[in-house]
Design an enzyme around this catalytic site. Sequence first.
Site, mmCIF file in Angstrom:
data_model
loop_
_atom_site.group_PDB
_atom_site.id
_atom_site.type_symbol
_atom_site.label_atom_id
_atom_site.label_comp_id
_atom_site.label_asym_id
_atom_site.label_seq_id
_atom_site.Cartn_x
_atom_site.Cartn_y
_atom_site.Cartn_z
ATOM 1 N N ASN A 64 0.768 -1.307 0.154
ATOM 2 C CA ASN A 64 -0.090 -0.072 -0.156
ATOM 3 C C ASN A 64 0.889 1.268 -0.160
ATOM 4 O OD1 ASN A 64 -2.042 -1.664 0.175
ATOM 5 N ND2 ASN A 64 -2.430 -1.426 2.432
ATOM 6 N N HIS B 36 5.833 -0.402 -2.622
ATOM 7 C CA HIS B 36 5.497 0.236 -3.735
ATOM 8 C C HIS B 36 5.354 1.714 -3.841
ATOM 9 C CE1 HIS B 36 3.013 -3.760 -5.197
ATOM 10 N NE2 HIS B 36 4.334 -3.728 -5.173
ATOM 11 N N CYS C 149 11.021 14.441 -8.793
ATOM 12 C CA CYS C 149 11.153 15.156 -9.940
ATOM 13 C C CYS C 149 11.538 14.245 -11.306
ATOM 14 C CB CYS C 149 12.359 16.240 -9.824
ATOM 15 S SG CYS C 149 12.705 17.018 -11.245
ATOM 16 N N CYS D 67 13.650 23.031 -10.912
ATOM 17 C CA CYS D 67 14.030 22.943 -12.595
ATOM 18 C C CYS D 67 12.866 23.103 -13.193
ATOM 19 C CB CYS D 67 14.763 21.550 -12.670
ATOM 20 S SG CYS D 67 13.672 20.158 -12.683
ATOM 21 N N GLY E 36 -5.332 -9.066 3.353
ATOM 22 C CA GLY E 36 -5.791 -8.015 2.364
ATOM 23 C C GLY E 36 -5.116 -7.777 0.974
ATOM 24 N N THR E 37 -4.640 -9.052 0.499
ATOM 25 C CA THR E 37 -3.999 -8.746 -0.858
ATOM 26 C C THR E 37 -4.468 -9.951 -1.788
ATOM 27 O OG1 THR E 37 -1.704 -8.624 -2.195
ATOM 28 C CG2 THR E 37 -1.974 -9.984 -0.162
ATOM 29 N N SER E 38 -4.785 -9.526 -2.997
ATOM 30 C CA SER E 38 -5.190 -10.663 -3.965
ATOM 31 C C SER E 38 -3.987 -11.414 -4.513
ATOM 32 C CB SER E 38 -5.758 -10.077 -5.153
ATOM 33 O OG SER E 38 -4.750 -8.962 -5.739
HETATM 34 C C1 BV8 Z 1 8.645 -5.518 -11.420
HETATM 35 C C2 BV8 Z 1 1.234 1.424 -8.125
HETATM 36 C C3 BV8 Z 1 10.398 -5.885 -12.575
HETATM 37 C C4 BV8 Z 1 0.981 2.255 -6.965
HETATM 38 C C5 BV8 Z 1 1.080 -1.161 -8.427
HETATM 39 C C6 BV8 Z 1 6.753 -12.089 -12.141
HETATM 40 C C7 BV8 Z 1 7.824 -11.294 -11.801
HETATM 41 C C8 BV8 Z 1 8.299 -9.940 -11.610
HETATM 42 C C9 BV8 Z 1 7.236 -9.067 -12.298
HETATM 43 C C10 BV8 Z 1 6.220 -9.691 -12.802
HETATM 44 C C11 BV8 Z 1 5.857 -10.951 -12.702
HETATM 45 N N1 BV8 Z 1 4.654 -11.209 -13.298
HETATM 46 C C12 BV8 Z 1 3.970 -10.248 -13.906
HETATM 47 C C13 BV8 Z 1 4.725 -9.171 -13.544
HETATM 48 C C14 BV8 Z 1 4.806 -7.656 -13.855
HETATM 49 C C15 BV8 Z 1 3.777 -7.003 -12.911
HETATM 50 C C16 BV8 Z 1 2.804 -8.002 -12.099
HETATM 51 O O1 BV8 Z 1 2.824 -8.564 -11.331
HETATM 52 N N2 BV8 Z 1 1.534 -7.993 -12.753
HETATM 53 C C17 BV8 Z 1 0.335 -8.766 -12.495
HETATM 54 C C18 BV8 Z 1 -0.839 -7.760 -12.362
HETATM 55 C C19 BV8 Z 1 0.358 -9.990 -12.990
HETATM 56 N N3 BV8 Z 1 4.550 -6.717 -11.687
HETATM 57 C C20 BV8 Z 1 5.363 -5.356 -11.944
HETATM 58 O O2 BV8 Z 1 5.594 -4.791 -12.963
HETATM 59 C C21 BV8 Z 1 6.376 -5.002 -10.952
HETATM 60 N N4 BV8 Z 1 7.430 -4.657 -11.241
HETATM 61 O O3 BV8 Z 1 8.177 -6.786 -11.439
HETATM 62 O O4 BV8 Z 1 9.780 -5.109 -11.957
HETATM 63 C C22 BV8 Z 1 9.896 -5.940 -14.070
HETATM 64 C C23 BV8 Z 1 10.015 -4.798 -15.052
HETATM 65 C C24 BV8 Z 1 9.607 -4.886 -16.298
HETATM 66 C C25 BV8 Z 1 9.117 -6.024 -16.707
HETATM 67 C C26 BV8 Z 1 8.784 -6.992 -15.848
HETATM 68 C C27 BV8 Z 1 9.022 -7.055 -14.459
HETATM 69 C C28 BV8 Z 1 5.617 -3.796 -10.172
HETATM 70 C C29 BV8 Z 1 4.395 -3.995 -9.238
HETATM 71 C C30 BV8 Z 1 3.967 -2.775 -8.555
HETATM 72 C C31 BV8 Z 1 2.883 -2.043 -9.524
HETATM 73 N N5 BV8 Z 1 2.164 -1.154 -9.041
HETATM 74 N N6 BV8 Z 1 0.624 0.044 -7.956
HETATM 75 C C32 BV8 Z 1 -0.264 2.459 -6.491
HETATM 76 O O5 BV8 Z 1 -0.719 3.474 -7.360
HETATM 77 O O6 BV8 Z 1 -0.975 2.034 -5.645
HETATM 78 S S1 BV8 Z 1 0.511 -2.582 -7.991
HETATM 79 C C33 BV8 Z 1 -1.331 -2.418 -7.361
HETATM 80 O O7 BV8 Z 1 -1.739 -3.699 -7.038
HETATM 81 C C34 BV8 Z 1 -0.948 -1.806 -5.701
HETATM 82 O O8 BV8 Z 1 0.104 -1.231 -5.591
HETATM 83 C C35 BV8 Z 1 -1.345 -2.893 -4.893
HETATM 84 O O9 BV8 Z 1 -0.354 -2.925 -4.176
HETATM 85 C C36 BV8 Z 1 -1.053 -4.001 -5.688
HETATM 86 C C37 BV8 Z 1 -1.586 -5.277 -5.199
HETATM 87 O O10 BV8 Z 1 -3.017 -5.048 -5.204
HETATM 88 P P1 BV8 Z 1 -3.579 -5.484 -3.578
HETATM 89 O O11 BV8 Z 1 -3.042 -4.643 -2.720
HETATM 90 O O12 BV8 Z 1 -3.428 -6.851 -3.412
HETATM 91 O O13 BV8 Z 1 -5.166 -5.145 -3.824
HETATM 92 P P2 BV8 Z 1 -6.361 -5.687 -4.618
HETATM 93 O O14 BV8 Z 1 -7.291 -5.088 -4.649
HETATM 94 O O15 BV8 Z 1 -5.667 -6.702 -5.907
HETATM 95 O O16 BV8 Z 1 -6.800 -6.958 -3.425
HETATM 96 C C38 BV8 Z 1 -7.345 -6.564 -2.224
HETATM 97 C C39 BV8 Z 1 -7.902 -7.823 -1.482
HETATM 98 O O17 BV8 Z 1 -8.155 -7.374 -0.169
HETATM 99 C C40 BV8 Z 1 -8.832 -8.902 -2.083
HETATM 100 O O18 BV8 Z 1 -8.201 -10.084 -2.094
HETATM 101 C C41 BV8 Z 1 -9.719 -8.500 -1.453
HETATM 102 O O19 BV8 Z 1 -10.569 -9.813 -1.062
HETATM 103 C C42 BV8 Z 1 -9.322 -8.347 0.184
HETATM 104 N N7 BV8 Z 1 -9.955 -7.422 0.998
HETATM 105 C C43 BV8 Z 1 -11.020 -6.404 0.580
HETATM 106 N N8 BV8 Z 1 -11.411 -5.967 1.964
HETATM 107 C C44 BV8 Z 1 -10.925 -6.691 2.964
HETATM 108 C C45 BV8 Z 1 -9.955 -7.782 2.504
HETATM 109 N N9 BV8 Z 1 -9.304 -8.604 3.088
HETATM 110 C C46 BV8 Z 1 -9.434 -8.360 4.421
HETATM 111 N N10 BV8 Z 1 -9.942 -7.339 5.142
HETATM 112 C C47 BV8 Z 1 -10.857 -6.530 4.227
HETATM 113 N N11 BV8 Z 1 -11.738 -5.447 4.815
#
Ligand code: BV8
Length: 243
Positions: A100, A117, A125, A149, A186-188
């Site tokens: 988060n 993240h 900048c 800048c 709380g993460t997918s």
């Molecule tokens: C990278 C920006 C190297 C900030 C975000 C394998 C290895 C490495 C990389 C990859 C790989 N496979 C794919 C990739 C690429 C990609 C990736 O993972 N894609 C996914 C979608 C397949 N990863 C990247 O690009 C990462 N970089 O690895 O660099 C690289 C370089 C070039 C090419 C390849 C690799 C960068 C990842 C970061 C991306 N930035 N956000 C912002 O604006 O916030 S990610 C975004 O999703 C958020 O930041 C968040 O942190 C993240 C994860 O989401 P969650 O936090 O899990 O939230 P979500 O809504 O999904 O789920 C909520 C959960 O809570 C649910 O399960 C729900 O049921 C539950 N819930 C709800 N309410 C409650 C609850 N649980 C309990 N109590 C409640 N009340």
Amino acid sequence: MVFKEIIYILKKAKFISVLSGAGISAESGIPTFRGEDGLWKKYRAEELATPQAFERDPVLVWEWYNWRREIIGKAQPNQGHITLAKWESLYPNFWVITQNIDGLHRRAGSKNIVELHGNIWKVRCTREGTIKENTEIPLKELPPKCENCGGFLRPHVVWFGESLDRNDMEKAEEIAISSDVMFVIGTSAVVYPAASLPFLTKRNGGLIVEINLAETPLTSYADFFFKGRSGEILPQLDSELNG
Ligand code: BV8
């Protein structure tokens, strides 16, 4: 909810970690990404959280972050964040690794935090790479400009396709490997490399305790799965643990 077994384990544990996602902040009123009301529902990830999107339309990307800053600015840490902050003082080693960017763990009192993240209250900048805190709500000018800048400022967060900070990731891996127990809250569990951390704990003999409203790709590997709201389950666990 029967916690007997996990309480015994937590009383013995010396090193506890947490991997948190947007779900832990849902009860603070901050929309998650992929849930029913998810942020991605209205937008598509590639339209916003990528360097290409920022290159193409910095105003659109900043409108999204400006809107999130306004929501987060009004949000308060909930009982889930507060319980974790309390537990930090009860264990010799207790770390929160969060995906988060809302800063609520720190506002709840946690100190040992790795923000994998980035942080929505920091801007960088695009020309000089300098990082500053900016808590202006709402931002008057989109995109905001560097005082030094005049270059565009961007949110100091990690976008898709961008690498995580090497030190942060190394620290997070070290924590995962050393954990007797890792709570995954709380993460997918679909965004990598953050989602790889629980497997590091498991491979090194640690236990995984998942708290989520629904099962995730991690659930079948978890040693315990508590279905429900983290803002309710964590205080319940705490009252069993610390009576
Ligand atoms: C990278 C920006 C190297 C900030 C975000 C394998 C290895 C490495 C990389 C990859 C790989 N496979 C794919 C990739 C690429 C990609 C990736 O993972 N894609 C996914 C979608 C397949 N990863 C990247 O690009 C990462 N970089 O690895 O660099 C690289 C370089 C070039 C090419 C390849 C690799 C960068 C990842 C970061 C991306 N930035 N956000 C912002 O604006 O916030 S990610 C975004 O999703 C958020 O930041 C968040 O942190 C993240 C994860 O989401 P969650 O936090 O899990 O939230 P979500 O809504 O999904 O789920 C909520 C959960 O809570 C649910 O399960 C729900 O049921 C539950 N819930 C709800 N309410 C409650 C609850 N649980 C309990 N109590 C409640 N009340």
